[in-house]
Design a protein around this motif. Structure first.
Motif, PDB file in Angstrom:
ATOM      1  N   ASP A 297       0.872  -1.305  -0.047  1.00 28.04           N
ATOM      2  CA  ASP A 297      -0.063  -0.118   0.020  1.00 28.04           C
ATOM      3  C   ASP A 297       0.976   1.139   0.017  1.00 28.04           C
ATOM      4  N   GLU A 298       0.935   1.915  -1.163  1.00 32.96           N
ATOM      5  CA  GLU A 298       1.911   2.952  -1.247  1.00 32.96           C
ATOM      6  C   GLU A 298       1.303   4.319  -0.463  1.00 32.96           C
ATOM      7  N   ARG A 299       0.151   4.221   0.119  1.00 38.89           N
ATOM      8  CA  ARG A 299      -0.234   5.407   0.995  1.00 38.89           C
ATOM      9  C   ARG A 299       0.369   5.003   2.258  1.00 38.89           C
ATOM     10  N   VAL A 300       0.852   4.039   2.695  1.00 35.18           N
ATOM     11  CA  VAL A 300       1.488   3.822   4.014  1.00 35.18           C
ATOM     12  C   VAL A 300       3.239   4.203   3.936  1.00 35.18           C
ATOM     13  N   ALA A 301       3.496   5.536   4.426  1.00 30.61           N
ATOM     14  CA  ALA A 301       4.854   5.917   4.439  1.00 30.61           C
ATOM     15  C   ALA A 301       5.745   5.436   5.265  1.00 30.61           C
ATOM     16  N   GLY A 302       5.332   4.905   6.456  1.00 33.40           N
ATOM     17  CA  GLY A 302       6.198   4.313   7.391  1.00 33.40           C
ATOM     18  C   GLY A 302       5.271   3.662   8.604  1.00 33.40           C
ATOM     19  N   VAL A 303       5.923   2.850   9.529  1.00 31.37           N
ATOM     20  CA  VAL A 303       5.485   1.887  10.424  1.00 31.37           C
ATOM     21  C   VAL A 303       6.182   2.302  11.839  1.00 31.37           C
ATOM     22  N   VAL A 304       5.500   2.652  12.799  1.00 33.67           N
ATOM     23  CA  VAL A 304       5.880   2.567  14.074  1.00 33.67           C
ATOM     24  C   VAL A 304       5.440   1.415  14.669  1.00 33.67           C
ATOM     25  N   GLY A 305       6.447   0.373  15.083  1.00 34.81           N
ATOM     26  CA  GLY A 305       6.200  -1.007  15.477  1.00 34.81           C
ATOM     27  C   GLY A 305       6.292  -1.162  16.920  1.00 34.81           C
ATOM     28  N   TRP A 306       6.598  -2.255  17.295  1.00 35.96           N
ATOM     29  CA  TRP A 306       6.639  -2.739  18.720  1.00 35.96           C
ATOM     30  C   TRP A 306       7.849  -3.854  18.815  1.00 35.96           C
ATOM     31  N   VAL A 307       8.863  -3.611  19.705  1.00 40.53           N
ATOM     32  CA  VAL A 307       9.706  -4.795  20.140  1.00 40.53           C
ATOM     33  C   VAL A 307       9.577  -4.995  21.741  1.00 40.53           C
TER      34      VAL A 307
ATOM     35  N   ILE B 129      19.328  -7.473  19.082  1.00 41.03           N
ATOM     36  CA  ILE B 129      19.244  -8.173  18.014  1.00 41.03           C
ATOM     37  C   ILE B 129      17.810  -7.629  17.171  1.00 41.03           C
ATOM     38  N   GLU B 130      16.496  -7.827  17.954  1.00 43.29           N
ATOM     39  CA  GLU B 130      15.446  -7.332  17.400  1.00 43.29           C
ATOM     40  C   GLU B 130      15.236  -5.968  16.865  1.00 43.29           C
ATOM     41  N   ILE B 131      15.788  -5.039  17.698  1.00 48.38           N
ATOM     42  CA  ILE B 131      15.888  -3.590  17.237  1.00 48.38           C
ATOM     43  C   ILE B 131      16.577  -3.470  15.873  1.00 48.38           C
ATOM     44  N   GLU B 132      17.877  -4.095  15.851  1.00 48.26           N
ATOM     45  CA  GLU B 132      18.833  -3.764  14.782  1.00 48.26           C
ATOM     46  C   GLU B 132      18.149  -4.634  13.493  1.00 48.26           C
ATOM     47  N   ARG B 133      17.441  -5.476  13.716  1.00 53.25           N
ATOM     48  CA  ARG B 133      16.642  -6.275  12.523  1.00 53.25           C
ATOM     49  C   ARG B 133      15.712  -5.468  12.129  1.00 53.25           C
ATOM     50  N   ARG B 134      14.612  -4.853  12.963  1.00 55.03           N
ATOM     51  CA  ARG B 134      13.744  -3.840  12.718  1.00 55.03           C
ATOM     52  C   ARG B 134      14.239  -2.563  11.907  1.00 55.03           C
ATOM     53  N   SER B 135      15.271  -2.036  12.463  1.00 54.05           N
ATOM     54  CA  SER B 135      16.034  -0.834  11.859  1.00 54.05           C
ATOM     55  C   SER B 135      16.310  -1.022  10.329  1.00 54.05           C
ATOM     56  N   ASP B 136      16.734  -2.215  10.135  1.00 54.92           N
ATOM     57  CA  ASP B 136      17.137  -2.596   8.569  1.00 54.92           C
ATOM     58  C   ASP B 136      16.163  -2.600   7.941  1.00 54.92           C
ATOM     59  N   ASP B 137      14.798  -2.563   8.117  1.00 57.74           N
ATOM     60  CA  ASP B 137      13.548  -2.249   7.195  1.00 57.74           C
ATOM     61  C   ASP B 137      13.263  -0.713   7.068  1.00 57.74           C
ATOM     62  N   PRO B 138      13.311  -0.211   6.105  1.00 54.93           N
ATOM     63  CA  PRO B 138      13.123   1.238   5.703  1.00 54.93           C
ATOM     64  C   PRO B 138      11.834   1.715   6.094  1.00 54.93           C
ATOM     65  N   ARG B 139      10.901   0.529   6.120  1.00 52.90           N
ATOM     66  CA  ARG B 139       9.607   1.133   6.360  1.00 52.90           C
ATOM     67  C   ARG B 139       9.511   1.074   7.980  1.00 52.90           C
TER      68      ARG B 139
END
Length: 280
Positions: free
Chosen positions: A72-82, A91-101
């Motif tokens: 969905d190109e309308r979604v510019a980014g995601v604020v997720g949870w760890v 490790i999980e924070i680093e993994r998530r940060s590797d995703d530009p979304r």
């Protein structure tokens, strides 16, 4: 035409089963919601993109948001949870940060019994890593937690913090003196910004432009025009109003309080704070 980005939108599918706070007594929002359900009103309000914010304390929900963002190109980014308490949190924070979304993380601190939970010593490396990775910490809001955000900002001056929903001031009761003082103190920390969002659900019957504008004026006076971001908090917003109604009221207030900085509040600040690593 001024670009508009909604810096705070949720979606959910109840059958996924991890929205512990979602009970039938919530009425209007106790159902599935997708971006499409908001978009007729959002588009009419000239919103062109949105940031999806986590609403469940699970990695699976972050994956759900990212799957939506991927198509969905309308979604510019995601604020997720760890899970900050997990052995592999670094490790999980680093993994998530590797995703530009993934543009930020939101520990659900308002749902934790200990108000000072986020200040735990063992979380220091995790928050430092977020800062190094360029991830925003979304401040899960409650009025009494604003001083906690101030302490957090002092402890991690390189971490970008965004206070959700102006810290949920008690607009309905008019009991705002402490909120005024706490917001003024928080705003002195240059690494903190504030979302102009989620206010109608705190307002009770005090939903007039004057009542909401009092909050917006103080936020402007404290944070200035370059640390305020507009958001809808949809579909939680539906408990107190509509997307189109909030967008129209926001336009009136932003036009009055930020006449020379409307673009910054509607989109520019969100792009700078959240989306600098994306191609949106």
């Amino acid at each position: 035409m001024i670009e508009r980005i909604d810096s705070h939108m949720h979606i959910w599918t109840l059958a996924r089963g991890d929205y512990d706070w979602m009970t039938p007594d919530l009425g209007a929002i106790h159902r599935d919601y997708a971006v499409d359900d908001a978009w007729a009103q959002a588009s009419a309000a000239r919103v062109t993109g949105t940031i999806l914010v986590q609403a469940a304390a699970t990695a699976a929900e972050t994956d759900f948001l990212l799957a939506t963002a991927a198509t969905d190109e309308r979604v510019a980014g995601v604020v997720g949870w760890v899970d900050f308490e997990a052995a592999d949190a670094t490790i999980e924070i680093e993994r998530r940060s590797d995703d530009p979304r993934v543009v930020g993380l939101r520990p659900m601190i308002a749902d934790v019994p200990d108000p000072g939970w986020i200040l735990r010593r063992d979380f220091v490396p995790l928050l430092d890593q977020m800062a190094q990775c360029g991830l925003v910490l979304d401040g899960h809001a409650r009025a009494d937690l604003i001083p906690v955000m101030t302490q957090l900002a002092d402890q991690h001056p390189s971490l970008q913090i965004v206070l959700n929903h102006a810290g949920k001031p008690r607009i309905d009761t008019g009991d705002l003196a402490q909120w005024f003082a706490d917001i003024a103190a928080l705003a002195k920390r240059p690494n903190v910004a504030c979302k102009f969002s989620g206010l109608l659900t705190e307002a009770g019957h005090r939903t007039s432009d004057e009542a909401i504008g009092e909050i917006a004026r103080h936020v402007r006076n404290c944070f200035g025009p370059h640390r305020v971001l507009w958001g809808s908090d949809w579909p939680v917003l539906n408990l107190a109003g509509s997307y189109s109604g909030w967008a129209a009221q926001s336009e009136r207030i932003i036009d009055r309080l930020f006449p020379e900085h409307r673009e910054a509040v509607w989109a520019g600040n969100a792009k700078r704070i959240y989306l600098s690593k994306s191609e949106f």
